[in-house]
Motif scaffolding. Structure first.
Motif, mmCIF file in Angstrom:
data_model
loop_
_atom_site.group_PDB
_atom_site.id
_atom_site.type_symbol
_atom_site.label_atom_id
_atom_site.label_comp_id
_atom_site.label_asym_id
_atom_site.label_seq_id
_atom_site.Cartn_x
_atom_site.Cartn_y
_atom_site.Cartn_z
ATOM 1 N N THR A 48 -8.359 5.350 -5.573
ATOM 2 C CA THR A 48 -7.484 4.206 -5.320
ATOM 3 C C THR A 48 -7.073 3.615 -6.656
ATOM 4 O O THR A 48 -7.908 3.431 -7.543
ATOM 5 C CB THR A 48 -8.192 3.136 -4.475
ATOM 6 N N VAL A 49 -5.791 3.343 -6.806
ATOM 7 C CA VAL A 49 -5.254 2.734 -8.024
ATOM 8 C C VAL A 49 -4.705 1.365 -7.671
ATOM 9 O O VAL A 49 -3.892 1.231 -6.754
ATOM 10 C CB VAL A 49 -4.139 3.593 -8.640
ATOM 11 N N ARG B 259 -4.504 6.687 -2.861
ATOM 12 C CA ARG B 259 -3.892 5.420 -2.488
ATOM 13 C C ARG B 259 -3.568 4.607 -3.739
ATOM 14 O O ARG B 259 -4.322 4.621 -4.710
ATOM 15 C CB ARG B 259 -4.828 4.599 -1.599
ATOM 16 N N VAL B 260 -2.444 3.905 -3.666
ATOM 17 C CA VAL B 260 -2.081 2.956 -4.707
ATOM 18 C C VAL B 260 -1.794 1.623 -4.038
ATOM 19 O O VAL B 260 -1.037 1.566 -3.058
ATOM 20 C CB VAL B 260 -0.838 3.422 -5.500
ATOM 21 N N THR C 298 4.336 4.462 -8.947
ATOM 22 C CA THR C 298 3.329 4.365 -7.886
ATOM 23 C C THR C 298 3.452 5.491 -6.870
ATOM 24 O O THR C 298 2.439 6.042 -6.421
ATOM 25 C CB THR C 298 3.405 2.996 -7.191
ATOM 26 N N ALA D 201 0.057 -1.662 -5.020
ATOM 27 C CA ALA D 201 0.940 -2.257 -6.025
ATOM 28 C C ALA D 201 1.004 -3.759 -5.790
ATOM 29 O O ALA D 201 1.492 -4.216 -4.753
ATOM 30 C CB ALA D 201 2.329 -1.641 -5.939
ATOM 31 N N TRP E 7 0.843 -1.188 0.000
ATOM 32 C CA TRP E 7 0.000 0.000 0.000
ATOM 33 C C TRP E 7 0.881 1.241 0.000
ATOM 34 O O TRP E 7 1.837 1.339 0.775
ATOM 35 C CB TRP E 7 -0.869 0.049 1.252
ATOM 36 N N THR F 168 -0.063 5.054 0.639
ATOM 37 C CA THR F 168 -1.226 5.822 1.074
ATOM 38 C C THR F 168 -0.809 7.239 1.426
ATOM 39 O O THR F 168 0.082 7.435 2.266
ATOM 40 C CB THR F 168 -1.881 5.162 2.299
ATOM 41 N N TYR G 198 -2.192 -1.072 -9.032
ATOM 42 C CA TYR G 198 -1.124 -1.012 -10.033
ATOM 43 C C TYR G 198 -0.522 -2.399 -10.253
ATOM 44 O O TYR G 198 -0.148 -3.098 -9.301
ATOM 45 C CB TYR G 198 -0.012 -0.036 -9.643
ATOM 46 N N LEU H 243 2.076 8.667 -8.624
ATOM 47 C CA LEU H 243 0.619 8.668 -8.751
ATOM 48 C C LEU H 243 -0.056 8.910 -7.403
ATOM 49 O O LEU H 243 -1.012 9.695 -7.308
ATOM 50 C CB LEU H 243 0.135 7.352 -9.359
ATOM 51 N N ALA H 244 0.422 8.233 -6.358
ATOM 52 C CA ALA H 244 -0.173 8.443 -5.037
ATOM 53 C C ALA H 244 -0.029 9.894 -4.605
ATOM 54 O O ALA H 244 -0.941 10.475 -4.002
ATOM 55 C CB ALA H 244 0.486 7.516 -4.019
ATOM 56 N N ARG I 125 8.231 1.849 -8.126
ATOM 57 C CA ARG I 125 7.880 2.980 -7.263
ATOM 58 C C ARG I 125 7.956 4.345 -7.947
ATOM 59 O O ARG I 125 7.243 5.267 -7.540
ATOM 60 C CB ARG I 125 8.731 2.965 -6.001
#
Length: 338
Positions: free
Chosen positions: A83-84, A114-115, A104, A117, A72, A74, A86, A107-108, A101
């Motif tokens: 929320t993604v 939140r992502v 991710t 992965a 996570w 966050t 990934y 994007l977060a 990363r």
């Protein structure tokens, strides 16, 4: 025209990664080489972790009772905007949430959201449908046990993870599971049968891969399953009913036709799809967002798309739009509306 930073990066990638496959390149050699070259991201590529972002590893149970993993990312906020889920690339044989990363974390941060992965099982130890099963399980875990609403959830992925993202959408639709608000694909690998023309026409221009190597790699994940199976190669799937897609590809990469043909088929199936073809960038260039402006721009476009679809803002009415970065090179967007 690519920036000078992207041009310099492309030269470095070509020297460090691109190798012509030989007739003696068996499966073990291909996997070993991929893991050596792609399984660890150099420190200068990885982003610093912002003070407001928390990263923690997570394990969850699949529908079969097995353990699946991910991490996570966050952003510290009272209410995450989105929320993604990934799904990383790596030819189904290498890479991890940690290698990806740059995407991710960015994007977060951009979304203040939140992502998750996913750390899906890799081939050849775990061939099709292991990765697909893990991605479907992760989506259902997010929706059914983590309280994530599908209309505030996006699936995104790059390369193999881009193809896996589309396969996951198709499988979720088959299972009758509510679909997410949209999906984002970076340089997606959608045809493991290797029938795209650009596997040949771009084989010298691509700074990372030769087309022949892509064809060899496809057999490793598919195993005994035909490579044109629609859940192995979603280019051949029925794409009707999928949520809006945002697709990126480079004009010089061998997988260009995988993205172009997927966008065409999705549009013909009534899916809202935007395809952005950027000039002369390396495969999955958002991974290098710390180094090149094009990576940062693409991730900003991704964040704007996510905000639009989770807020249900309608797409542009025009079927075709073009935005020129200079007077010679255009980034083309294809938009097919419902």
């Amino acid at each position: 025209m690519a920036s000078w930073q992207a041009a310099a990066l492309s030269r470095v990638i070509a020297l460090q990664i691109k190798r012509k496959p030989t007739s003696r390149a068996d499966e073990a050699h291909i996997v070993r080489q991929a893991r050596q070259k792609l399984g660890h991201m150099p420190g200068y590529v990885l982003p610093p972790i912002p003070d407001g972002l928390h990263i923690r590893p997570v394990a969850f149970a699949t529908l079969d009772g097995d353990a699946a993993r991910g991490e996570w990312l966050t952003w510290k906020t009272d209410y995450p905007t989105a929320t993604v889920l990934y799904v990383h690339g790596g030819g189904y044989v290498t890479c991890s949430p940690q290698t990806h990363r740059p995407i991710t974390v960015t994007l977060a941060t951009l979304l203040r959201g939140r992502v998750f992965a996913l750390d899906y099982r890799l081939a050849p130890e775990h061939r099709f449908p292991a990765a697909l099963d893990d991605a479907v399980a992760a989506y259902r875990w997010l929706v059914e046990t983590q309280g994530v609403s599908p209309n505030r959830l996006i699936i995104a992925g790059d390369s193999a993870g881009g193809g896996l993202t589309v396969s996951t959408l198709v499988r979720l639709r088959e299972l009758g599971v509510p679909l997410p608000a949209g999906a984002v694909l970076y340089s997606p690998w959608t045809d493991l049968a290797g029938t795209g023309d650009t596997l040949e026409t771009n084989t010298e221009r691509d700074v990372m891969f030769y087309g022949a190597g892509i064809r060899l790699a496809g057999r490793i994940y598919a195993g005994d399953t035909p490579p044109d199976h629609p859940l192995v190669s979603p280019l051949y799937a029925d794409l009707r009913g999928l949520p809006p897609l945002l697709v990126f590809a480079s004009s010089s990469e061998v997988l260009l036709d995988d993205a172009r043909r997927l966008a065409t088929r999705a549009g013909e199936a009534g899916v809202s799809v935007a395809l952005h073809i950027e000039a002369d960038l390396p495969h999955v260039w958002p991974l290098f967002c710390r180094l090149i402006p094009e990576g940062r721009r693409t991730l900003a476009q991704t964040a704007a798309f996510v905000r639009r679809v989770i807020n249900q803002v309608p797409p542009p009415a025009s079927l075709w739009s073009e935005s020129c970065h200079d007077n010679r090179i255009a980034s083309r967007a294809i938009v097919a509306s419902h």
